[in-house]
Design an enzyme around this catalytic site. Structure first.
Site, PDB file in Angstrom:
ATOM      1  N   LYS A  13      39.304  31.624  41.810  1.00  0.00           N
ATOM      2  CA  LYS A  13      39.656  31.566  40.780  1.00  0.00           C
ATOM      3  C   LYS A  13      40.970  30.815  40.078  1.00  0.00           C
ATOM      4  O   LYS A  13      40.895  29.749  39.341  1.00  0.00           O
ATOM      5  CB  LYS A  13      40.523  32.948  40.831  1.00  0.00           C
ATOM      6  CG  LYS A  13      40.197  34.234  41.103  1.00  0.00           C
ATOM      7  CD  LYS A  13      41.172  35.430  40.721  1.00  0.00           C
ATOM      8  CE  LYS A  13      41.520  35.513  42.461  1.00  0.00           C
ATOM      9  NZ  LYS A  13      41.216  35.416  43.948  1.00  0.00           N
ATOM     10  N   ARG A  88      46.956  42.698  39.643  1.00  0.00           N
ATOM     11  CA  ARG A  88      45.771  43.303  40.642  1.00  0.00           C
ATOM     12  C   ARG A  88      45.475  44.711  41.502  1.00  0.00           C
ATOM     13  O   ARG A  88      45.389  45.083  42.433  1.00  0.00           O
ATOM     14  CB  ARG A  88      46.460  42.191  42.176  1.00  0.00           C
ATOM     15  CG  ARG A  88      47.029  40.925  42.076  1.00  0.00           C
ATOM     16  CD  ARG A  88      45.545  39.888  42.895  1.00  0.00           C
ATOM     17  NE  ARG A  88      45.424  39.754  43.833  1.00  0.00           N
ATOM     18  CZ  ARG A  88      45.648  38.357  44.308  1.00  0.00           C
ATOM     19  NH1 ARG A  88      46.268  37.584  43.041  1.00  0.00           N
ATOM     20  NH2 ARG A  88      45.679  38.411  45.879  1.00  0.00           N
ATOM     21  N   ARG A 127      39.148  25.912  53.533  1.00  0.00           N
ATOM     22  CA  ARG A 127      39.750  25.456  52.155  1.00  0.00           C
ATOM     23  C   ARG A 127      41.462  24.967  53.495  1.00  0.00           C
ATOM     24  O   ARG A 127      41.467  25.641  54.344  1.00  0.00           O
ATOM     25  CB  ARG A 127      39.970  26.751  51.728  1.00  0.00           C
ATOM     26  CG  ARG A 127      41.096  25.940  50.987  1.00  0.00           C
ATOM     27  CD  ARG A 127      41.738  27.297  50.169  1.00  0.00           C
ATOM     28  NE  ARG A 127      42.537  28.395  50.194  1.00  0.00           N
ATOM     29  CZ  ARG A 127      42.738  29.537  49.817  1.00  0.00           C
ATOM     30  NH1 ARG A 127      42.153  29.202  48.416  1.00  0.00           N
ATOM     31  NH2 ARG A 127      43.275  30.709  50.382  1.00  0.00           N
ATOM     32  N   ARG A 160      46.197  28.156  55.070  1.00  0.00           N
ATOM     33  CA  ARG A 160      47.355  28.744  54.417  1.00  0.00           C
ATOM     34  C   ARG A 160      47.309  30.077  55.834  1.00  0.00           C
ATOM     35  O   ARG A 160      46.160  30.058  56.428  1.00  0.00           O
ATOM     36  CB  ARG A 160      46.353  29.246  53.271  1.00  0.00           C
ATOM     37  CG  ARG A 160      47.539  29.040  52.000  1.00  0.00           C
ATOM     38  CD  ARG A 160      46.361  29.610  51.088  1.00  0.00           C
ATOM     39  NE  ARG A 160      46.852  30.831  50.363  1.00  0.00           N
ATOM     40  CZ  ARG A 160      46.395  31.531  49.952  1.00  0.00           C
ATOM     41  NH1 ARG A 160      45.973  30.079  48.038  1.00  0.00           N
ATOM     42  NH2 ARG A 160      46.174  33.272  49.294  1.00  0.00           N
ATOM     43  N   ARG A 171      42.026  41.381  53.355  1.00  0.00           N
ATOM     44  CA  ARG A 171      42.364  41.029  51.434  1.00  0.00           C
ATOM     45  C   ARG A 171      41.280  41.310  50.246  1.00  0.00           C
ATOM     46  O   ARG A 171      41.013  41.681  49.916  1.00  0.00           O
ATOM     47  CB  ARG A 171      42.542  39.349  50.975  1.00  0.00           C
ATOM     48  CG  ARG A 171      43.803  38.577  52.317  1.00  0.00           C
ATOM     49  CD  ARG A 171      44.014  37.346  52.611  1.00  0.00           C
ATOM     50  NE  ARG A 171      43.881  36.587  51.065  1.00  0.00           N
ATOM     51  CZ  ARG A 171      43.337  35.071  50.967  1.00  0.00           C
ATOM     52  NH1 ARG A 171      43.378  34.316  52.246  1.00  0.00           N
ATOM     53  NH2 ARG A 171      43.645  34.538  49.941  1.00  0.00           N
TER      54      ARG A 171
HETATM   55  P1  AP5 Z   1      40.245  28.964  45.677  1.00  0.00           P
HETATM   56  O1  AP5 Z   1      39.869  28.538  44.067  1.00  0.00           O
HETATM   57  O2  AP5 Z   1      41.477  28.435  46.411  1.00  0.00           O
HETATM   58  O3  AP5 Z   1      39.857  30.101  45.359  1.00  0.00           O
HETATM   59  P2  AP5 Z   1      40.449  31.633  44.559  1.00  0.00           P
HETATM   60  O4  AP5 Z   1      39.904  32.750  44.222  1.00  0.00           O
HETATM   61  O5  AP5 Z   1      41.792  30.375  43.554  1.00  0.00           O
HETATM   62  O6  AP5 Z   1      41.014  32.542  45.953  1.00  0.00           O
HETATM   63  P3  AP5 Z   1      42.524  32.784  46.948  1.00  0.00           P
HETATM   64  O7  AP5 Z   1      42.594  32.682  48.128  1.00  0.00           O
HETATM   65  O8  AP5 Z   1      43.775  31.500  45.832  1.00  0.00           O
HETATM   66  O9  AP5 Z   1      42.843  33.833  46.334  1.00  0.00           O
HETATM   67  P4  AP5 Z   1      43.671  35.200  46.362  1.00  0.00           P
HETATM   68  O10 AP5 Z   1      43.545  36.361  44.765  1.00  0.00           O
HETATM   69  O11 AP5 Z   1      43.097  36.100  47.528  1.00  0.00           O
HETATM   70  O12 AP5 Z   1      45.149  34.820  46.737  1.00  0.00           O
HETATM   71  P5  AP5 Z   1      46.215  34.139  45.930  1.00  0.00           P
HETATM   72  O13 AP5 Z   1      46.977  33.090  46.631  1.00  0.00           O
HETATM   73  O14 AP5 Z   1      46.765  34.859  44.599  1.00  0.00           O
HETATM   74  O15 AP5 Z   1      38.270  28.365  46.120  1.00  0.00           O
HETATM   75  C1  AP5 Z   1      38.997  29.038  47.668  1.00  0.00           C
HETATM   76  C2  AP5 Z   1      38.003  27.827  48.207  1.00  0.00           C
HETATM   77  O16 AP5 Z   1      36.948  27.434  47.784  1.00  0.00           O
HETATM   78  C3  AP5 Z   1      39.165  26.337  48.236  1.00  0.00           C
HETATM   79  O17 AP5 Z   1      38.610  25.183  49.085  1.00  0.00           O
HETATM   80  C4  AP5 Z   1      37.787  25.739  46.836  1.00  0.00           C
HETATM   81  O18 AP5 Z   1      37.395  24.096  46.977  1.00  0.00           O
HETATM   82  C5  AP5 Z   1      36.345  26.360  47.390  1.00  0.00           C
HETATM   83  N1  AP5 Z   1      35.731  26.452  46.412  1.00  0.00           N
HETATM   84  C6  AP5 Z   1      36.690  26.612  44.941  1.00  0.00           C
HETATM   85  N2  AP5 Z   1      35.167  27.033  44.203  1.00  0.00           N
HETATM   86  C7  AP5 Z   1      33.834  26.883  44.852  1.00  0.00           C
HETATM   87  C8  AP5 Z   1      32.942  26.491  44.598  1.00  0.00           C
HETATM   88  N3  AP5 Z   1      32.720  27.458  43.008  1.00  0.00           N
HETATM   89  N4  AP5 Z   1      31.893  26.282  44.955  1.00  0.00           N
HETATM   90  C9  AP5 Z   1      32.095  25.801  46.593  1.00  0.00           C
HETATM   91  N5  AP5 Z   1      33.514  25.895  47.405  1.00  0.00           N
HETATM   92  C10 AP5 Z   1      33.837  26.304  45.718  1.00  0.00           C
HETATM   93  O19 AP5 Z   1      47.555  35.443  46.689  1.00  0.00           O
HETATM   94  C11 AP5 Z   1      47.856  35.064  47.561  1.00  0.00           C
HETATM   95  C12 AP5 Z   1      48.757  36.436  48.314  1.00  0.00           C
HETATM   96  O20 AP5 Z   1      49.810  36.466  47.589  1.00  0.00           O
HETATM   97  C13 AP5 Z   1      48.239  37.926  48.063  1.00  0.00           C
HETATM   98  O21 AP5 Z   1      47.015  38.219  49.198  1.00  0.00           O
HETATM   99  C14 AP5 Z   1      48.877  38.122  47.780  1.00  0.00           C
HETATM  100  O22 AP5 Z   1      49.739  39.421  49.421  1.00  0.00           O
HETATM  101  C15 AP5 Z   1      50.137  37.985  47.250  1.00  0.00           C
HETATM  102  N6  AP5 Z   1      50.020  37.643  45.320  1.00  0.00           N
HETATM  103  C16 AP5 Z   1      49.406  37.138  44.214  1.00  0.00           C
HETATM  104  N7  AP5 Z   1      49.362  37.179  43.105  1.00  0.00           N
HETATM  105  C17 AP5 Z   1      49.814  38.932  43.286  1.00  0.00           C
HETATM  106  C18 AP5 Z   1      49.847  40.016  42.689  1.00  0.00           C
HETATM  107  N8  AP5 Z   1      49.851  39.715  41.379  1.00  0.00           N
HETATM  108  N9  AP5 Z   1      50.602  41.251  43.183  1.00  0.00           N
HETATM  109  C19 AP5 Z   1      50.643  41.504  44.857  1.00  0.00           C
HETATM  110  N10 AP5 Z   1      50.620  40.409  45.053  1.00  0.00           N
HETATM  111  C20 AP5 Z   1      50.173  39.104  44.989  1.00  0.00           C
END
Ligand code: AP5
Length: 218
Positions: A13, A88, A127, A160, A171
């Site tokens: 994402k 979410r 990552r 992270r 997660r």
């Molecule tokens: P990446 O693009 O970073 O993936 P992502 O889907 O953004 O993963 P996240 O771990 O950031 O998502 P998340 O939703 O768990 O975390 P968030 O920060 O929102 O890609 C991942 C890796 O794969 C990278 O190394 C990339 O280079 C690689 N990659 C990408 N695409 C690829 C491909 N096609 N092929 C190969 N490699 C690839 O949230 C973190 C925490 O914050 C949550 O757990 C929660 O505690 C809190 N939080 C955030 N938002 C909310 C909310 N709305 N409500 C409540 N809590 C929240």
């Protein structure tokens, strides 16, 4: 366009939202990045959010809705935005709709990026992120040019705190229970599109841009 990017942790994402943001010239609003910044700065929000994030659990809905209501009011959001990691939960999705209704706006499209659990675990444990500019790297597919240093700002890259395998699996469970039902929510509104996230970064980007072009022309 006002877009929502849905998908499990590690589905890409953030990677895709950043690329689409550059291509369409609309801001990427990553709630994860906003929260990590608040944690790093030890603000009140960061102090409240930290324990949830480290445990792989969701930050409470009321906190998230207040944060997003303020953010979409920003002057940079008038031409649209990409919500990356929000909503979410069903309560967040319904709360977002209420906020937007008051503004006479709606979400145009929700894009669900689908990947298998084992892909998620492999990507996230490999990552690395830049704590300064939030640039993303992957030790398998997108290594930094200099060992463990950000290409953009030279800061040392980190794993992270929620990317340890045990927390990643928590997660994934939270995603299945709380977030995946949003696919039905947006599908029932006729604005859900699914993308196969197992391809390369460029292949997934091409699929998303194809959908966006199609929707803009319809
Ligand atoms: P990446 O693009 O970073 O993936 P992502 O889907 O953004 O993963 P996240 O771990 O950031 O998502 P998340 O939703 O768990 O975390 P968030 O920060 O929102 O890609 C991942 C890796 O794969 C990278 O190394 C990339 O280079 C690689 N990659 C990408 N695409 C690829 C491909 N096609 N092929 C190969 N490699 C690839 O949230 C973190 C925490 O914050 C949550 O757990 C929660 O505690 C809190 N939080 C955030 N938002 C909310 C909310 N709305 N409500 C409540 N809590 C929240």
């Amino acid at each position: 366009m006002r877009l929502v990017f849905l998908g499990p942790p590690g589905s890409g994402k953030g990677t895709q939202a950043r690329m689409v943001s550059e291509s369409m010239n609309i801001p990427q609003i990553s709630t994860g990045d906003i929260l990590r910044e608040a944690v790093a700065r030890r603000t009140d929000l960061g102090k409240k959010a930290r324990s949830y994030m480290d445990a792989g659990q969701l930050v409470p809905d009321d906190i998230m809705l207040a944060l997003i209501e303020k953010r979409v009011d920003g002057t940079d959001c008038t031409g649209g935005y990409i919500l990356d990691g929000f909503p979410r939960t069903l309560a967040q999705a319904m709360g977002l709709d209420e906020i937007l209704t008051q503004r006479g706006e709606t979400i145009d499209l929700a894009i669900l990026i689908e990947v298998a659990d084992e892909t998620v675990v492999r990507r996230l444990t490999r990552r690395r992120i830049c704590p300064a500019c939030h640039a993303l790297y992957n030790l398998d597919t997108d290594r930094p040019k200099r060992d463990n240093l950000c290409d953009r700002c030279g800061v040392e890259l980190v794993l992270r705190s929620d990317d340890e395998e045990k927390t990643v699996r928590t997660r994934l469970n939270v995603y299945r229970n709380d977030t995946l039902p949003l696919a039905d929510y947006y599908d029932s509104k006729g604005i859900l599109r699914k993308v196969d996230g197992e391809g390369s970064v460029d292949e997934v980007f091409a699929s998303i841009m194809g959908i966006l072009t199609e929707v803009r022309q319809s």
